[in-house]
Scaffold this active site. Structure first.
Site, PDB file in Angstrom:
ATOM      1  CB  SER A  36      -4.737   3.660 -32.125  1.00  0.00           C
ATOM      2  OG  SER A  36      -3.978   4.714 -32.617  1.00  0.00           O
ATOM      3  CD  GLU A  78      -2.421  12.530 -35.958  1.00  0.00           C
ATOM      4  OE1 GLU A  78      -1.374  12.043 -36.404  1.00  0.00           O
ATOM      5  OE2 GLU A  78      -3.074  12.022 -35.054  1.00  0.00           O
ATOM      6  CB  SER A  95       6.337   6.266 -31.467  1.00  0.00           C
ATOM      7  OG  SER A  95       6.925   5.477 -32.475  1.00  0.00           O
TER       8      SER A  95
HETATM    9  C1  LIG Z   1      -2.150  11.087 -25.570  1.00  0.00           C
HETATM   10  C2  LIG Z   1      -2.464  10.201 -26.729  1.00  0.00           C
HETATM   11  C3  LIG Z   1      -3.601  10.445 -27.474  1.00  0.00           C
HETATM   12  C4  LIG Z   1      -3.921   9.611 -28.539  1.00  0.00           C
HETATM   13  N1  LIG Z   1      -5.080   9.853 -29.229  1.00  0.00           N
HETATM   14  C5  LIG Z   1      -5.428   9.016 -30.227  1.00  0.00           C
HETATM   15  C6  LIG Z   1      -6.674   9.197 -30.907  1.00  0.00           C
HETATM   16  O1  LIG Z   1      -7.441  10.122 -30.620  1.00  0.00           O
HETATM   17  N2  LIG Z   1      -7.007   8.327 -31.880  1.00  0.00           N
HETATM   18  C7  LIG Z   1      -6.198   7.302 -32.253  1.00  0.00           C
HETATM   19  O2  LIG Z   1      -6.558   6.566 -33.162  1.00  0.00           O
HETATM   20  N3  LIG Z   1      -5.011   7.087 -31.628  1.00  0.00           N
HETATM   21  C8  LIG Z   1      -4.620   7.916 -30.614  1.00  0.00           C
HETATM   22  N4  LIG Z   1      -3.432   7.711 -29.947  1.00  0.00           N
HETATM   23  C9  LIG Z   1      -2.645   6.533 -30.291  1.00  0.00           C
HETATM   24  C10 LIG Z   1      -1.328   6.808 -30.983  1.00  0.00           C
HETATM   25  O3  LIG Z   1      -1.548   7.168 -32.330  1.00  0.00           O
HETATM   26  C11 LIG Z   1      -0.502   5.506 -30.849  1.00  0.00           C
HETATM   27  O4  LIG Z   1      -0.244   5.304 -29.474  1.00  0.00           O
HETATM   28  C12 LIG Z   1       0.794   5.574 -31.614  1.00  0.00           C
HETATM   29  O5  LIG Z   1       0.570   5.593 -32.995  1.00  0.00           O
HETATM   30  C13 LIG Z   1       1.684   4.345 -31.282  1.00  0.00           C
HETATM   31  O6  LIG Z   1       0.984   3.162 -31.454  1.00  0.00           O
HETATM   32  P1  LIG Z   1       0.891   2.067 -30.295  1.00  0.00           P
HETATM   33  O7  LIG Z   1       0.526   2.747 -29.026  1.00  0.00           O
HETATM   34  O8  LIG Z   1       0.018   0.976 -30.783  1.00  0.00           O
HETATM   35  O9  LIG Z   1       2.379   1.525 -30.114  1.00  0.00           O
HETATM   36  P2  LIG Z   1       3.081   0.432 -31.025  1.00  0.00           P
HETATM   37  O10 LIG Z   1       2.889   0.776 -32.455  1.00  0.00           O
HETATM   38  O11 LIG Z   1       2.674  -0.909 -30.561  1.00  0.00           O
HETATM   39  O12 LIG Z   1       4.592   0.683 -30.647  1.00  0.00           O
HETATM   40  C14 LIG Z   1       5.193   0.184 -29.425  1.00  0.00           C
HETATM   41  C15 LIG Z   1       6.661   0.614 -29.413  1.00  0.00           C
HETATM   42  O13 LIG Z   1       7.334   0.007 -30.536  1.00  0.00           O
HETATM   43  C16 LIG Z   1       7.941   1.003 -31.360  1.00  0.00           C
HETATM   44  N5  LIG Z   1       7.803   0.604 -32.783  1.00  0.00           N
HETATM   45  C17 LIG Z   1       6.670   0.202 -33.413  1.00  0.00           C
HETATM   46  N6  LIG Z   1       6.916  -0.044 -34.709  1.00  0.00           N
HETATM   47  C18 LIG Z   1       8.232   0.218 -34.915  1.00  0.00           C
HETATM   48  C19 LIG Z   1       9.095   0.180 -36.059  1.00  0.00           C
HETATM   49  N7  LIG Z   1       8.631  -0.169 -37.261  1.00  0.00           N
HETATM   50  N8  LIG Z   1      10.378   0.540 -35.887  1.00  0.00           N
HETATM   51  C20 LIG Z   1      10.861   0.937 -34.672  1.00  0.00           C
HETATM   52  N9  LIG Z   1      10.090   0.987 -33.562  1.00  0.00           N
HETATM   53  C21 LIG Z   1       8.800   0.648 -33.671  1.00  0.00           C
HETATM   54  C22 LIG Z   1       7.151   2.277 -31.082  1.00  0.00           C
HETATM   55  O14 LIG Z   1       7.917   3.426 -31.335  1.00  0.00           O
HETATM   56  C23 LIG Z   1       6.839   2.121 -29.591  1.00  0.00           C
HETATM   57  O15 LIG Z   1       7.940   2.543 -28.819  1.00  0.00           O
HETATM   58  C24 LIG Z   1      -3.075   8.529 -28.886  1.00  0.00           C
HETATM   59  C25 LIG Z   1      -1.914   8.298 -28.138  1.00  0.00           C
HETATM   60  C26 LIG Z   1      -1.602   9.115 -27.070  1.00  0.00           C
HETATM   61  C27 LIG Z   1      -0.351   8.843 -26.295  1.00  0.00           C
END
Ligand SMILES: Cc1cc2nc3c(=O)[nH]c(=O)nc-3n(C[C@H](O)[C@H](O)[C@H](O)COP(=O)(O)OP(=O)(O)OC[C@H]3O[C@@H](n4cnc5c(N)ncnc54)[C@H](O)[C@@H]3O)c2cc1C
Length: 407
Positions: free
Chosen positions: A134, A249, A378
């Protein structure tokens, strides 16, 4: 589907439960046991516990024998995780990425040299891994990764930023998804590097979570030199390899979650019987009985969703869309369950259990529950998958009213 266990599987269950009984940390599960609280304490505790699992050969229960694992069947892995859950044994924490993500990805796509170098040290817990996928603008839209790796002789030079990288500040190695070609469609220009987290130019900055702890980091890469030999597979094939990582995962441990939740449900019922509200135990209070009944029903539903997932894996070798249904249902259920627990605890739920309040034990789970509907895809993304693959809804179309015709 036949849900009965064979005599061999039953014998295996007995073997595991005996091992767990003999090896759980002394006093585990008793009121006197002082559970680790801070991230540092949990880290130390997990290292010791996971090392013990590794020495007994349980860490690699899902790994093939060729790579030092036990090479057991899926059913045996499920039995193992069920017994661990039933005994309320600590879950794999610090070695999660190594065992479940790094190992299977390197086995599938790594060179013989890479397999020899990395796999044994994952299995014996001597090296900890993190997953650098990410980025600030690449989460759900993972193919948008912008961290750049430019080939310069025998090294890649890496620049960019990752975020939410669990355990980055304690990890030895990182699964790094990065851009090596910006001129092609975004998922075609990615490569996958195995990066030494002790290299010059890597700066993990821990991010504090709602719990007050920092389990994950933002990680900055400035002119980091990564030897070409640490490229996984082929250049610009990173998207394919990343999908192998993501497919792993939610391993078989996920299938035993419902047992851990049944334990929590029993604790919740006990708490509801002990806690008084308006002169009656919460368990008899009309404002709570329906929430308790719902929690019970939802844990049951999760059990059946789990069976469906197992059937799908046994039939197809990997979870299909059932994996998304299970992830969506489980994570949303956790949020509702923890809300109920905190409502029952009342003001005591705001405190830590060290403060001596009955409700304090729910605080951490409630705070952590917010992460579940985001991590590993998510809820919205799971809904997209279900709507497209199960309901056959059109992909990526956003509904908008048609512009009115001019008259
Ligand atoms: C506790 C925790 C541990 C994690 N550990 C890791 C790790 O070790 N390595 C790593 O790489 N990542 C890690 N992550 C990251 C995780 O994979 C991302 O947070 C997740 O994929 C969401 O991406 P984002 O946070 O960029 O949100 P975004 O993708 O920016 O999304 C923001 C909001 O928009 C919504 N959204 C986005 N796209 C769409 C769509 N096409 N349609 C509808 N809704 C949409 C999402 O559901 C969310 O509500 C971790 C996250 C958490 C919470």
């Amino acid at each position: 589907m036949d849900l009965a266990f064979s005599p061999e599987e039953t014998a295996f269950r007995h073997e595991i439960s005996a091992w767990i009984r003999d090896n759980l940390p002394a006093g585990w599960g008793t009121p006197e046991f002082k559970e680790p609280k801070t991230f540092e304490e949990r880290l130390e505790f997990s290292r010791a516990w996971e090392k013990r699992l590794a020495e007994a050969g349980w860490a690699g229960i899902s790994w093939p024998k060729d790579y030092g694992g036990r090479g057991t069947t899926l059913m045996d892995q499920i039995i193992f995780h069920e017994e661990m859950a039933a005994a309320r044994a600590p879950q794999i924490f610090i070695n999660f990425v190594g065992i479940n993500l790094a190992g299977p990805t390197i086995m599938a796509h790594g060179s013989e040299q890479q397999k020899k170098r990395y796999l044994p040290k994952i299995l014996d817990m001597s090296e900890v891994w993190c997953q650098g996928f990410s980025e600030p603008n690449a989460g759900s839209d993972l193919a948008n990764v912008q961290t750049k790796a430019v080939l310069d002789g025998d090294n890649f030079i890496v620049n960019g930023q990752k975020i939410w990288t669990s355990f980055a500040h304690v990890a030895d190695w990182c699964l790094l998804l990065c851009r090596t070609d910006s001129s092609v469609a975004k998922h075609k220009g990615l490569s996958y590097l195995l990066v030494d987290m002790h290299s010059a130019g890597i700066e993990p900055r821990p991010l504090k979570q709602i719990t007050g702890e920092a389990e994950f980091d933002e990680v900055f890469f400035t002119d980091v030199r990564v030897p070409r030999a640490q490229l996984l597979g082929e250049m610009n094939m990173g998207w394919t390899y990343a999908n192998t990582t993501l497919a792993n995962e939610r391993g078989p441990a996920f299938l035993a979650h419902q047992i851990r939740f049944r334990n929590s449900l029993n604790d919740l019922f006990d708490s509801a019987k002990r806690t008084m509200r308006d002169g009656v135990p919460v368990a008899e209070h009309p404002a709570f009985r329906d929430r308790l009944a719902r929690a019970y029903a939802e844990v049951e539903i999760m059990r059946y969703i789990g069976y469906r997932l197992v059937t799908s894996i046994l039939r197809n070798g990997r979870p299909g869309v059932e994996g998304s249904i299970a992830k969506l249902y489980w994570s949303e259920m956790v949020r509702r369950f923890q809300e109920t627990s905190i409502a029952i605890a009342g003001l005591g739920g705001m405190l830590d259990d060290e403060d001596g309040f009955d409700g304090g034990k729910w605080n951490r789970g409630f705070s952590m529950s917010f992460a579940q509907t985001i991590a590993a895809g998510s809820s919205e993304i799971q809904k997209n998958i279900i709507s497209e693959r199960v309901l056959g809804m059109p992909r990526g179309e956003v509904w908008a009213p048609k512009p009115k015709e001019k008259v």
